[in-house]
Every structure is written in C-alpha cells, then in structure tokens.
Write a protein that holds these residues in place. Structure first.
Motif, PDB file in Angstrom:
ATOM      1  N   PHE A  64     -30.763  31.995  -9.802  1.00 33.42           N
ATOM      2  CA  PHE A  64     -29.422  32.580  -9.737  1.00 33.42           C
ATOM      3  C   PHE A  64     -28.408  31.552  -9.233  1.00 33.42           C
ATOM      4  O   PHE A  64     -27.255  31.531  -9.683  1.00 33.42           O
ATOM      5  CB  PHE A  64     -29.429  33.804  -8.829  1.00 33.42           C
ATOM      6  CG  PHE A  64     -28.119  34.555  -8.805  1.00 33.42           C
ATOM      7  CD1 PHE A  64     -27.719  35.319  -9.882  1.00 33.42           C
ATOM      8  CD2 PHE A  64     -27.276  34.464  -7.709  1.00 33.42           C
ATOM      9  CE1 PHE A  64     -26.505  35.993  -9.869  1.00 33.42           C
ATOM     10  CE2 PHE A  64     -26.064  35.131  -7.676  1.00 33.42           C
ATOM     11  CZ  PHE A  64     -25.685  35.897  -8.773  1.00 33.42           C
ATOM     12  N   LEU A  65     -28.826  30.677  -8.312  1.00 30.16           N
ATOM     13  CA  LEU A  65     -27.920  29.654  -7.779  1.00 30.16           C
ATOM     14  C   LEU A  65     -27.437  28.724  -8.888  1.00 30.16           C
ATOM     15  O   LEU A  65     -26.266  28.343  -8.915  1.00 30.16           O
ATOM     16  CB  LEU A  65     -28.612  28.852  -6.683  1.00 30.16           C
ATOM     17  CG  LEU A  65     -27.805  27.679  -6.106  1.00 30.16           C
ATOM     18  CD1 LEU A  65     -26.516  28.172  -5.454  1.00 30.16           C
ATOM     19  CD2 LEU A  65     -28.644  26.887  -5.103  1.00 30.16           C
ATOM     20  N   GLU A  66     -28.324  28.336  -9.794  1.00 29.83           N
ATOM     21  CA  GLU A  66     -27.928  27.447 -10.893  1.00 29.83           C
ATOM     22  C   GLU A  66     -26.813  28.077 -11.722  1.00 29.83           C
ATOM     23  O   GLU A  66     -25.813  27.442 -12.044  1.00 29.83           O
ATOM     24  CB  GLU A  66     -29.139  27.145 -11.775  1.00 29.83           C
ATOM     25  CG  GLU A  66     -30.223  26.322 -11.095  1.00 29.83           C
ATOM     26  CD  GLU A  66     -31.409  26.071 -12.004  1.00 29.83           C
ATOM     27  OE1 GLU A  66     -31.297  26.383 -13.219  1.00 29.83           O
ATOM     28  OE2 GLU A  66     -32.449  25.583 -11.524  1.00 29.83           O
ATOM     29  N   HIS A  67     -26.995  29.354 -12.062  1.00 31.11           N
ATOM     30  CA  HIS A  67     -25.993  30.045 -12.881  1.00 31.11           C
ATOM     31  C   HIS A  67     -24.724  30.322 -12.079  1.00 31.11           C
ATOM     32  O   HIS A  67     -23.615  30.260 -12.621  1.00 31.11           O
ATOM     33  CB  HIS A  67     -26.582  31.346 -13.430  1.00 31.11           C
ATOM     34  CG  HIS A  67     -27.709  31.132 -14.396  1.00 31.11           C
ATOM     35  ND1 HIS A  67     -27.516  30.664 -15.676  1.00 31.11           N
ATOM     36  CD2 HIS A  67     -29.053  31.305 -14.261  1.00 31.11           C
ATOM     37  CE1 HIS A  67     -28.682  30.568 -16.301  1.00 31.11           C
ATOM     38  NE2 HIS A  67     -29.627  30.940 -15.453  1.00 31.11           N
ATOM     39  N   CYS A  68     -24.899  30.619 -10.803  1.00 29.81           N
ATOM     40  CA  CYS A  68     -23.749  30.875  -9.929  1.00 29.81           C
ATOM     41  C   CYS A  68     -22.883  29.613  -9.812  1.00 29.81           C
ATOM     42  O   CYS A  68     -21.651  29.686  -9.901  1.00 29.81           O
ATOM     43  CB  CYS A  68     -24.237  31.315  -8.548  1.00 29.81           C
ATOM     44  SG  CYS A  68     -22.944  31.465  -7.304  1.00 29.81           S
ATOM     45  N   THR A  69     -23.529  28.458  -9.649  1.00 28.59           N
ATOM     46  CA  THR A  69     -22.797  27.195  -9.533  1.00 28.59           C
ATOM     47  C   THR A  69     -22.008  26.916 -10.805  1.00 28.59           C
ATOM     48  O   THR A  69     -20.834  26.532 -10.757  1.00 28.59           O
ATOM     49  CB  THR A  69     -23.775  26.043  -9.251  1.00 28.59           C
ATOM     50  OG1 THR A  69     -24.464  26.310  -8.009  1.00 28.59           O
ATOM     51  CG2 THR A  69     -23.041  24.718  -9.142  1.00 28.59           C
ATOM     52  N   SER A  70     -22.644  27.111 -11.960  1.00 25.47           N
ATOM     53  CA  SER A  70     -21.959  26.893 -13.233  1.00 25.47           C
ATOM     54  C   SER A  70     -20.784  27.841 -13.394  1.00 25.47           C
ATOM     55  O   SER A  70     -19.709  27.447 -13.858  1.00 25.47           O
ATOM     56  CB  SER A  70     -22.939  27.081 -14.398  1.00 25.47           C
ATOM     57  OG  SER A  70     -23.970  26.124 -14.356  1.00 25.47           O
ATOM     58  N   ALA A  71     -20.975  29.098 -12.987  1.00 23.91           N
ATOM     59  CA  ALA A  71     -19.907  30.095 -13.123  1.00 23.91           C
ATOM     60  C   ALA A  71     -18.716  29.750 -12.239  1.00 23.91           C
ATOM     61  O   ALA A  71     -17.564  29.827 -12.674  1.00 23.91           O
ATOM     62  CB  ALA A  71     -20.445  31.482 -12.777  1.00 23.91           C
ATOM     63  N   LEU A  72     -18.975  29.335 -11.005  1.00 20.52           N
ATOM     64  CA  LEU A  72     -17.883  28.993 -10.091  1.00 20.52           C
ATOM     65  C   LEU A  72     -17.150  27.740 -10.558  1.00 20.52           C
ATOM     66  O   LEU A  72     -15.928  27.641 -10.424  1.00 20.52           O
ATOM     67  CB  LEU A  72     -18.425  28.803  -8.674  1.00 20.52           C
ATOM     68  CG  LEU A  72     -18.884  30.080  -7.964  1.00 20.52           C
ATOM     69  CD1 LEU A  72     -19.542  29.747  -6.631  1.00 20.52           C
ATOM     70  CD2 LEU A  72     -17.717  31.033  -7.751  1.00 20.52           C
ATOM     71  N   GLN A  73     -17.881  26.776 -11.096  1.00 20.10           N
ATOM     72  CA  GLN A  73     -17.234  25.574 -11.638  1.00 20.10           C
ATOM     73  C   GLN A  73     -16.310  25.946 -12.788  1.00 20.10           C
ATOM     74  O   GLN A  73     -15.194  25.427 -12.901  1.00 20.10           O
ATOM     75  CB  GLN A  73     -18.292  24.571 -12.106  1.00 20.10           C
ATOM     76  CG  GLN A  73     -19.012  23.852 -10.979  1.00 20.10           C
ATOM     77  CD  GLN A  73     -20.117  22.938 -11.485  1.00 20.10           C
ATOM     78  OE1 GLN A  73     -20.574  23.069 -12.626  1.00 20.10           O
ATOM     79  NE2 GLN A  73     -20.563  22.014 -10.642  1.00 20.10           N
ATOM     80  N   ALA A  74     -16.774  26.861 -13.651  1.00 21.57           N
ATOM     81  CA  ALA A  74     -15.950  27.285 -14.779  1.00 21.57           C
ATOM     82  C   ALA A  74     -14.701  28.026 -14.302  1.00 21.57           C
ATOM     83  O   ALA A  74     -13.600  27.828 -14.839  1.00 21.57           O
ATOM     84  CB  ALA A  74     -16.770  28.170 -15.715  1.00 21.57           C
TER      85      ALA A  74
END
Length: 300
Positions: A64-74
């Motif tokens: 979930f952290l990997e996807h969360c990081t990508s989402a916040l960057q976007a």
C-alpha cells in the motif's frame, strides 16, 4: 479515503514511530492514530504491527505504501501545475544532472535563464547516469541533463542540445605533452585514471580503447571530475574527458590534447518523461535551453 490520511500513513511508515511522525507533522499523536485506524477500517486490513514502541509495516502495508507514494506524488504534481498555470513565472523547476555537466553547462544555462525569469526557483539533484534516467521515469524528476543521451527507451523523450568531442588529459611532464594530437592507440601502454566501473564516463573510455584494440590499464579511480583531474595532475595516469569539462580551464600541471583517431563523441541534452506533461515553467526552461545552445552552436 482522504489525502490527509495518506500523508499521515506515509509519514508513520517512513519513521516507524507515531509520536515522531506527529512531531514532524505538527499534529497530535492521537489524531494520527485515529486517522490511520480509520484508513485501516476502510481498507479492511492492518497496515502496521507494533514492535515495542515502534511500528512496522505489514506485508500488505508495504504494498500500500508504494501505491500511496505514487498517488501523493501525482497529487502534488497536479497541484504544482495548477499553481504554475496561475503564475508560471513563480514556479519551481527540478532538474537532475551528472557530475560531468556540473562545472560549466548547468551554471551557465541557469544563470542565463534567471536573467530573463528571475522569479523562477530551481531545485537541483545530482546523480549517476542510471539514477537520473530512473528518476525521470519514476516521477522524482521531470527534467534531467544527460550525456550521452540514452537510445531506444520509449518511456523518455530526448532532446539533443549539442555534441562534443573527447580529449586526452595528460600530466604536463608527460612525454606526449607537446604533441598537437594523439591517436588513441598510442596510449595502449599508459596508466589510466578513470571514474569507477558503473559510471558512464568509465564505460565510454573503456569502449573507446577497446575499439582500437586494447583494454586500458586503470591505475587510479576518482568519483568526481575534480578528483580525476587532480590524479592526472599528480602524475598518476592519463584520462579521457569530454570538451565541456575544460570550458573554464585546463587544470594546472596538465595538458589537454585532441584525439587524432578514432573520433570519440557524445551527445548532451535533456531527457523528460513521455507519460507526463511538463509544467509551464519547465516547458519555458526546456525551450530556453534549446534556443540557448542553438545560438551558441552558431558561433562555434
């Protein structure tokens, strides 16, 4: 699911401590615990497990952290684009660059750009060749200077700014120091000073020597341009370096000599992502850099 929850989750995941995350975020520890509990309830999974006073991500929490990081960057990228569309002259440009372009190219083009766009800020990130390519692909950067430009990569755009030759740098007391030019094969018995294996300039130098039938004998290595030049000045060997690294001056106690044969060249330019648009200020800088080096090329 709220953006605030994702930011709280990411901060705790990176620090592995709720109270430290609370201090950094300037919020109450109870607020962070409550929001993470709400997030876990919504997802129906446990994101953390307690280890003494610390917390660690569960296996699914790591995913979930990997996807969360990508989402916040976007999300951050989108917000910055909105801000810059409102005022592109006050944007922040993040640019990556390798050590071989740090001495002259980067300060020259940024200084010229700032004269025309004084309110644009820069965030500079130095890194290795492979790091810069990965950073552009992974949303860490949108622009990076690179030399040579990579080929056959469908995920990045490449823009050539100029092409440059390599020269040989030798100690000033070297037997070849008074030559006007040197065939590369004449260095087959010389000690070489190179960047470590894994650096693109190491690869280019070794490939050049291999192309004329020998493998360079590497006596010393340095991890930055000043170290390489200093080792040559100290008499520890010769090296191959691109012309742009000599723009300011040739180091004391060394002599730069053109390579007679073969022709060793590299492209220098900017890479950007295929899958993302540049922000307004990044587009302005990208176009400026193209015009800047085009004008320089007319007088070379």
């Amino acid at each position: 699911m709220e953006i605030r929850q994702l930011r709280y989750f990411k901060e705790v995941a990176e620090r592995e401590h709720i109270s430290e995350a609370a201090i950094h975020l300037h919020v109450a520890q109870s607020a962070i615990s409550r929001q993470i509990a709400n997030l876990e309830a919504e997802l129906g999974i446990e994101l953390f497990e307690r280890v003494g006073r610390n917390v660690k991500l569960t296996p699914i929490g790591k995913i979930f952290l990997e996807h969360c990081t990508s989402a916040l960057q976007a999300i951050d990228f989108a917000k910055n684009q909105v801000d810059e569309y409102l005022n592109p002259e006050k944007g922040t440009i993040k640019i990556g660059f390798p050590t071989s372009l740090a001495g002259h190219l980067l300060p020259t083009v940024i200084s010229a750009f700032k004269k025309e766009h004084p309110n644009v800020a820069f965030h500079l990130r130095q890194g290795s060749y492979d790091f810069l390519i990965d950073a552009v692909k992974n949303r860490e950067l949108n622009l990076a200077f690179l030399g040579p430009l990579p080929t056959k990569d469908d995920s990045i755009h490449t823009t050539i700014l100029f092409t440059e030759d390599f020269s040989i740098l030798v100690p000033s007391n070297h037997p070849f120091a008074k030559r006007k030019s040197i065939p590369l094969i004449d260095l087959r018995n010389e000690d070489f000073v190179l960047f470590p294996e894994g650096y693109v300039l190491h690869k280019l130098a070794v490939e050049a020597c291999n192309s004329v039938g020998f493998t360079p004998m590497i006596s010393s290595e340095g991890e930055d341009m000043d170290a390489i030049k200093g080792l040559v000045a100290a008499g520890l060997g010769v090296t191959l370096l691109p012309e742009s690294t000599f723009y300011d001056s040739t180091p004391r106690y060394t002599v730069k000599i053109p390579i007679e044969t073969p022709s060793i060249r590299r492209t220098v330019g900017i890479i950007s992502p295929v899958t993302r648009d540049l922000s307004p200020s990044e587009k302005v800088f990208h176009n400026f850099a193209m015009q800047f080096f085009s004008r320089l090329g007319q007088y070379q």
